[in-house]
Scaffold this motif. Structure first.
Motif, mmCIF file in Angstrom:
data_model
loop_
_atom_site.group_PDB
_atom_site.id
_atom_site.type_symbol
_atom_site.label_atom_id
_atom_site.label_comp_id
_atom_site.label_asym_id
_atom_site.label_seq_id
_atom_site.Cartn_x
_atom_site.Cartn_y
_atom_site.Cartn_z
ATOM 1 N N PHE A 221 20.563 61.888 118.082
ATOM 2 C CA PHE A 221 21.173 60.867 117.228
ATOM 3 C C PHE A 221 22.302 60.146 117.954
ATOM 4 C CE2 PHE A 221 20.406 64.665 114.363
ATOM 5 C CZ PHE A 221 19.170 64.236 113.910
ATOM 6 N N ILE A 222 22.471 58.865 117.646
ATOM 7 C CA ILE A 222 23.701 58.179 118.019
ATOM 8 C C ILE A 222 24.668 58.328 116.851
ATOM 9 C CG2 ILE A 222 22.489 56.581 119.548
ATOM 10 C CD1 ILE A 222 22.898 54.411 117.465
ATOM 11 N N ASN A 266 12.991 72.609 97.880
ATOM 12 C CA ASN A 266 12.613 73.847 97.191
ATOM 13 C C ASN A 266 11.953 74.781 98.194
ATOM 14 O OD1 ASN A 266 13.373 73.136 94.431
ATOM 15 N ND2 ASN A 266 11.696 71.659 94.526
ATOM 16 N N ALA A 267 12.581 75.909 98.451
ATOM 17 C CA ALA A 267 12.070 76.906 99.395
ATOM 18 C C ALA A 267 12.890 78.166 99.229
ATOM 19 C CB ALA A 267 12.151 76.386 100.832
ATOM 20 N N ASP A 268 12.409 79.260 99.809
ATOM 21 C CA ASP A 268 13.147 80.514 99.687
ATOM 22 C C ASP A 268 14.123 80.731 100.842
ATOM 23 O OD1 ASP A 268 11.351 81.024 101.686
ATOM 24 O OD2 ASP A 268 10.290 82.625 100.641
ATOM 25 N N SER A 269 14.128 79.800 101.816
ATOM 26 C CA SER A 269 15.100 79.854 102.906
ATOM 27 C C SER A 269 15.355 78.437 103.399
ATOM 28 C CB SER A 269 14.601 80.738 104.056
ATOM 29 O OG SER A 269 13.412 80.215 104.612
ATOM 30 N N ALA A 270 16.494 78.242 104.032
ATOM 31 C CA ALA A 270 16.861 76.904 104.485
ATOM 32 C C ALA A 270 16.057 76.516 105.724
ATOM 33 C CB ALA A 270 18.353 76.849 104.794
ATOM 34 N N PRO A 271 15.503 75.308 105.761
ATOM 35 C CA PRO A 271 14.777 74.856 106.953
ATOM 36 C C PRO A 271 15.741 74.638 108.118
ATOM 37 C CG PRO A 271 15.017 73.064 105.377
ATOM 38 C CD PRO A 271 15.520 74.300 104.686
ATOM 39 N N ALA A 272 15.197 74.688 109.317
ATOM 40 C CA ALA A 272 16.014 74.591 110.523
ATOM 41 C C ALA A 272 16.334 73.149 110.870
ATOM 42 C CB ALA A 272 15.288 75.248 111.691
ATOM 43 N N ALA A 273 17.496 72.961 111.496
ATOM 44 C CA ALA A 273 17.840 71.648 112.032
ATOM 45 C C ALA A 273 16.765 71.198 113.010
ATOM 46 C CB ALA A 273 19.197 71.704 112.727
ATOM 47 N N GLY A 274 16.446 69.919 112.972
ATOM 48 C CA GLY A 274 15.404 69.382 113.825
ATOM 49 C C GLY A 274 14.043 69.306 113.171
ATOM 50 N N THR A 275 13.885 69.973 112.005
ATOM 51 C CA THR A 275 12.615 69.912 111.276
ATOM 52 C C THR A 275 12.318 68.467 110.875
ATOM 53 O OG1 THR A 275 12.923 72.143 110.397
ATOM 54 C CG2 THR A 275 11.373 70.721 109.225
ATOM 55 N N LYS A 276 11.072 68.066 111.017
ATOM 56 C CA LYS A 276 10.691 66.697 110.691
ATOM 57 C C LYS A 276 10.432 66.540 109.194
ATOM 58 C CE LYS A 276 10.946 65.296 114.910
ATOM 59 N NZ LYS A 276 12.108 64.440 115.310
ATOM 60 N N THR A 287 14.508 63.360 110.380
ATOM 61 C CA THR A 287 14.822 64.571 111.134
ATOM 62 C C THR A 287 15.978 65.278 110.462
ATOM 63 O OG1 THR A 287 14.138 63.513 113.206
ATOM 64 C CG2 THR A 287 15.484 65.495 113.385
ATOM 65 N N LEU A 288 15.808 66.562 110.198
ATOM 66 C CA LEU A 288 16.811 67.331 109.476
ATOM 67 C C LEU A 288 18.042 67.576 110.347
ATOM 68 C CD1 LEU A 288 15.982 70.232 107.095
ATOM 69 C CD2 LEU A 288 17.940 70.421 108.606
ATOM 70 N N VAL A 289 19.213 67.323 109.788
ATOM 71 C CA VAL A 289 20.490 67.544 110.467
ATOM 72 C C VAL A 289 21.029 68.932 110.147
ATOM 73 C CG1 VAL A 289 22.889 66.763 110.650
ATOM 74 C CG2 VAL A 289 21.023 65.079 110.507
ATOM 75 N N SER A 290 21.072 69.270 108.851
ATOM 76 C CA SER A 290 21.569 70.576 108.425
ATOM 77 C C SER A 290 21.040 70.871 107.036
ATOM 78 C CB SER A 290 23.107 70.614 108.421
ATOM 79 O OG SER A 290 23.637 69.610 107.565
ATOM 80 N N ALA A 291 21.008 72.148 106.685
ATOM 81 C CA ALA A 291 20.500 72.557 105.373
ATOM 82 C C ALA A 291 21.163 73.862 104.961
ATOM 83 C CB ALA A 291 18.977 72.734 105.407
ATOM 84 N N ALA A 292 21.269 74.067 103.654
ATOM 85 C CA ALA A 292 21.831 75.305 103.114
ATOM 86 C C ALA A 292 21.229 75.563 101.744
ATOM 87 C CB ALA A 292 23.357 75.219 103.013
ATOM 88 N N MET A 293 21.125 76.818 101.394
ATOM 89 C CA MET A 293 20.628 77.189 100.076
ATOM 90 C C MET A 293 21.685 76.904 99.019
ATOM 91 S SD MET A 293 17.622 78.114 100.837
ATOM 92 C CE MET A 293 17.064 78.709 99.224
ATOM 93 N N ASP A 294 21.223 76.574 97.822
ATOM 94 C CA ASP A 294 22.143 76.330 96.709
ATOM 95 C C ASP A 294 22.703 77.671 96.242
ATOM 96 O OD1 ASP A 294 23.278 75.833 94.126
ATOM 97 O OD2 ASP A 294 22.144 73.968 94.039
ATOM 98 N N PRO A 295 24.028 77.847 96.244
ATOM 99 C CA PRO A 295 24.603 79.139 95.827
ATOM 100 C C PRO A 295 24.344 79.460 94.357
ATOM 101 C CG PRO A 295 26.216 77.790 97.017
ATOM 102 C CD PRO A 295 25.053 76.904 96.706
ATOM 103 N N ALA A 305 19.639 64.630 106.350
ATOM 104 C CA ALA A 305 18.599 64.233 107.299
ATOM 105 C C ALA A 305 18.789 62.779 107.696
ATOM 106 C CB ALA A 305 17.211 64.434 106.698
ATOM 107 N N VAL A 306 18.559 62.498 108.959
ATOM 108 C CA VAL A 306 18.501 61.121 109.446
ATOM 109 C C VAL A 306 17.100 60.606 109.161
ATOM 110 C CG1 VAL A 306 18.526 59.677 111.514
ATOM 111 C CG2 VAL A 306 20.289 61.428 111.182
ATOM 112 N N MET A 307 17.024 59.501 108.392
ATOM 113 C CA MET A 307 15.723 59.034 107.904
ATOM 114 C C MET A 307 15.594 57.528 107.982
ATOM 115 S SD MET A 307 14.813 61.097 104.446
ATOM 116 C CE MET A 307 13.382 60.023 104.409
ATOM 117 N N LEU A 308 14.354 57.074 108.063
ATOM 118 C CA LEU A 308 14.086 55.653 107.907
ATOM 119 C C LEU A 308 14.603 55.202 106.552
ATOM 120 C CD1 LEU A 308 10.452 55.147 109.267
ATOM 121 C CD2 LEU A 308 12.512 53.959 110.062
#
Length: 347
Positions: A221-222, A266-276, A287-295, A305-308
């Protein structure tokens, strides 16, 4: 005793990513939380030329840090792509830069390449300076009671005996202090606050739209793609720095097609950075920048995510994470993006 040993005695386990997990509730039952910032590391840049050197390398205005603001700043390659992203704060003889622990070595190495002709040097301080994240409506009162001069404005900081306290967006603070002081302070803070894990801190970072950089997104990313200009993490007036020509050209002559957005998954774990992220008719729209589960919710979380822009704005288009068929839900950012960024400029 090391910081990890201290945390272990309090029921905190740290995984290979540096994320801490609290095995059982510890401390007072309180809405104020304390998160050991073990996923972050800190290194210094010190010496007579420290400010001048960093001003010529990072995207933010280092003079503002010297004047009292803790800013995010990117180190870019000559193509304008970010090779590190740090929060800057003052330190004796120069500055501390805190960044994701997984990219700290690379961040230091890339700066060292340009340091040979400057009276500046750098050292990893992560084993001697550690961080705590304090959050909640009573966070400022807790810190004041502990003897800190609490900054009131976002990005303001206060200095106290080799410690730096930074006000971050929301009712949140980053406290960076020597290991021995943190070891003594943490049990005292726990009398009025609850020890929490890394995921809680990350979920708040995402809700406030704060970008991060990982080993999987280096040179991807820029700065404007992760909305860094929103946090004054990009200066368009200070002069030259590595990658500045590309960054400035986009701001004044180009058009930003992919900014950073916030979504729910919606998932049982947070997806990884860089996931498309894909749409029904096009792969790789984001492209995913960061993710976290809802407490507060099971099997759900938020991501940046950086997106079109066209894909995000088209509410009829279903967006999914690569490898998943669960639709993503579009969410609002807590700030407005400059509409001019998305318009083609004419000379």
């Amino acid at each position: 005793m090391s910081w990890l040993d201290t945390l272990n005695t309090l029921g905190v386990q740290v995984d290979e990513r540096g994320h801490c997990q609290v095995s059982k509730p510890t401390g007072a039952s309180s809405s104020t939380t304390i998160t050991p910032l073990t996923h972050l590391g800190l290194f210094d840049v010190v010496g007579p030329d420290a400010e001048k050197f960093l001003q010529g390398q990072l995207s933010c205005d280092i003079a503002q840090v010297s004047a009292g603001r803790s800013l995010l700043g990117a180190h870019c390659n000559i193509k304008g792509s970010m090779i590190s992203l740090s929060r800057l704060m003052p330190a004796e003889g120069g500055f501390w830069l805190r960044t994701e622990r997984q990219i700290l070595d690379a961040a230091m190495a890339n700066l060292k390449k340009y340091m040979i002709f400057s009276k500046a040097e750098t050292q990893d301080r992560s084993d001697t300076i550690v961080g705590l994240g304090i959050a909640g409506e009573q966070a400022s009162e807790l810190l004041q009671a502990a003897g800190f001069n609490v900054p009131r404005e976002t990005e303001a900081f206060s200095l106290s005996e080799s410690s730096v306290l930074i006000k971050t967006p929301g009712d949140r603070f980053e406290l960076w202090l020597p290991l021995e002081k943190a070891t003594a302070l943490l049990p005292e803070l726990q009398k009025s606050a609850t020890l929490s894990d890394t995921n809680l801190w990350l979920s708040e970072e995402i809700r406030y739209g704060i970008p991060s950089l990982s080993s999987d997104t280096l040179e991807t990313f820029i700065p404007q793609m992760v909305n860094l200009q929103t946090f004054d993490g990009v200066s368009f007036t200070k002069g030259c720095y590595t990658g500045q020509e590309v960054v400035t050209r986009l701001q004044h002559r180009g058009k930003l097609n992919r900014p950073m957005y916030r979504l729910r998954f919606n998932a049982d774990s947070a997806p990884a950075a860089g996931t498309k992220i894909n749409s029904a008719d096009r792969a790789g729209v984001g492209t995913l920048v960061s993710a976290a589960m809802d407490p507060d919710l099971n099997n759900s979380g938020e991501l940046l995510a950086v997106m079109l822009k066209t894909s995000f704005d088209d509410a009829t288009a279903t967006l999914t994470l690569e490898g998943s068929d669960q639709p993503l839900q579009r969410l609002d950012l807590p700030y407005e993006l400059d509409a001019e960024l998305f318009e083609r400029k004419t000379m």
